[in-house]
Scaffold this motif. Structure first.
Motif, PDB file in Angstrom:
ATOM      1  N   THR A  33       0.828  -1.206   0.000  1.00  0.00           N
ATOM      2  CA  THR A  33       0.000   0.000   0.000  1.00  0.00           C
ATOM      3  C   THR A  33       0.865   1.260   0.000  1.00  0.00           C
ATOM      4  O   THR A  33       0.606   2.216  -0.742  1.00  0.00           O
ATOM      5  CB  THR A  33      -0.931   0.003   1.228  1.00  0.00           C
ATOM      6  N   TRP A  49      -3.324   3.881  -5.412  1.00  0.00           N
ATOM      7  CA  TRP A  49      -3.661   3.107  -4.225  1.00  0.00           C
ATOM      8  C   TRP A  49      -5.063   2.508  -4.270  1.00  0.00           C
ATOM      9  O   TRP A  49      -5.397   1.630  -3.469  1.00  0.00           O
ATOM     10  CB  TRP A  49      -3.500   3.969  -2.971  1.00  0.00           C
ATOM     11  N   VAL A  52      -5.794  -1.329  -4.232  1.00  0.00           N
ATOM     12  CA  VAL A  52      -5.636  -2.189  -3.052  1.00  0.00           C
ATOM     13  C   VAL A  52      -6.837  -3.118  -2.876  1.00  0.00           C
ATOM     14  O   VAL A  52      -6.678  -4.335  -2.804  1.00  0.00           O
ATOM     15  CB  VAL A  52      -5.388  -1.347  -1.782  1.00  0.00           C
TER      16      VAL A  52
END
Length: 438
Positions: A33, A49, A52
């Motif tokens: 992350t 991100w 994720v």
């Protein structure tokens, strides 16, 4: 900061977290992350991100991964039926009065057990819990008992079924059936190499030899009790070889077989036992799948940073000789296996290294078996070898003493590893004969 430096820092960070005791899944998920956030900031990649949650979801929802809970659940049901003692008794019957018979039976039992659970740690705990105390009582040193037990546990993830092979197959898009076929001969070679090592050491140390004999009735009972659990690997292996099942379907068939045996033949399972076993199997499967999910985040970040291209260029600049490449990879993977969970290492490294191997003309199946064998040998080596720690705990001695007992057997395993590495025929012959593309 250059991309190469950034990659090095991220990989080093993951290793440091793992060595400090942070759970593997948390280490990989956190660093993955952070990697994506850094990528967003430094490379101008918009909202990197946000992958994720999608990485986590996609990592756990591949249909092939169903093989993992199937094999774990089937193994749990067989364990409920007391298969460990049955397999040990069967192995002792086969070994007879051969020199160092209990040590040899330990290895044969692990080969049988590996065909049922596919887990080195489960093998060490189950077989070791029964045979390490028995070996010590019979006159073996604790170090010898640890060495034989922890080293023979490597047969588990090599002889099919193998959870680690399922993970590799998913990571690189390789046929799991071909991997299972490819692992059969190397698994036998590992077992055979360890048995030869015991025989050689017996000439110097004169290990105890069993002198008792069985009556005809005892033999028949041992054979009957032993063949029932061994029917499961026969179904898996035979079904895949015959083209009846895929590897995942074979797992479902193994569950059905285990249920029938446990409920109606051996009657060691009650209906009330099924839910706790399902719960335990789900927990164990979740452990593996969680590592896969979080490793997917990390793997995505490294892919976005073009790590595979950087690593390929670096390795190919050093050598384009596939034999030298394989030697380098063996060293790297052996070290990785000492520090990292095998499934996590496969998820991280296989997508990077397998394409390089293919560029050099190395079969994807052959490379997969090399990876699994390297990483599983690491389970028996310090500083973090799980099998070594389990066996030492069962024996009641410090790990440092257990390491001494492992040394001659590690030499045998590495010898087989080099044979498998440099004689591809040992891996590719059986899957090719079965019609798989390798």
């Amino acid at each position: 900061m250059s991309t190469g430096t950034l990659i090095l820092l991220l990989v080093a960070g993951a290793f440091i977290f793992i060595i400090l005791g942070v759970p593997v899944y948390a280490s990989l998920g956190l660093i993955g992350t952070v990697s994506l956030v850094v990528l967003t900031i430094t490379k101008g990649t918009p909202l990197s991100w946000i992958v994720v949650p999608s990485s986590v979801y996609n990592g756990a929802t591949q249909i092939t991964l169903l093989a993992i809970p199937f094999y774990i659940f089937a193994g749990e049901m067989m364990n409920k039926g007391g298969i460990t003692k049955k397999l040990v008794d069967f192995a002792l019957l086969l070994i007879g009065k051969f020199p160092a018979s209990l040590a040899q039976a330990n290895i044969v039992s692990s080969m049988f057990f590996g065909g049922i659970t596919g887990s080195a740690q489960a093998d060490t705990a189950s077989i070791g819990g029964l045979l390490i105390p028995a070996m010590i009582d019979e006159g073996y040193t604790p170090e010898e008992a640890i060495g034989v037990t922890a080293s023979s546990s490597t047969c588990g993830p090599i002889i099919p079924p193998s959870i680690m092979m399922v993970v590799y197959g998913v990571a690189v898009g390789c046929s799991i059936g071909a991997l299972f076929m490819g692992g059969f001969i190397p698994g036998l070679l590992i077992g055979g190499g360890l048995m030869v090592t015991v025989a050689i050491r017996d000439r110097k140390h004169h290990f105890p030899r069993r002198t008792g004999s069985y009556t005809h009735e005892q033999r028949m009972k041992i054979i009957k009790d032993g063949l029932l659990p061994l029917g499961m690997p026969l179904i898996i292996f035979g079904g895949i070889m015959g083209g009846v099942f895929t590897a995942t379907e074979a797992g479902a068939a193994a569950v059905a077989y285990s249920l029938i045996v446990g409920l109606f033949i051996s009657k060691t399972i009650k209906l009330k036992d099924i839910y706790p076993m399902l719960l335990k199997s789900a927990t164990m499967s979740a452990t593996v799948l969680l590592i896969i999910c979080c490793a997917k985040i990390f793997s995505y970040a490294l892919t976005a940073l073009q790590m595979s291209t950087i690593v390929a260029e670096m390795i190919l600049s050093l050598t384009q000789n596939k034999y030298v490449f394989l030697l380098i990879i063996n060293i790297i993977l052996l070290v990785m296996g000492m520090f990292m969970d095998g499934s996590a290492a496969v998820i991280l490294l296989a997508p990077i290294l397998a394409p390089i191997a293919a560029t050099l003309g190395i079969s994807t199946v052959h490379f997969g078996i090399i990876m699994v064998l390297n990483l599983i040998i690491g389970c028996g080596t310090p500083p973090l070898g799980a099998c070594l720690f389990i066996a030492s705990k069962v024996a009641g001695v410090p790990v440092e003493r257990g390491v001494k007992g492992m040394v001659p057997y590690l030499v045998a395993e590495i010898t087989v590893l080099l044979l498998v590495t440099y004689v591809p025929f040992t891996v590719t012959w059986l899957p090719t004969a079965m019609g798989y593309a390798v």
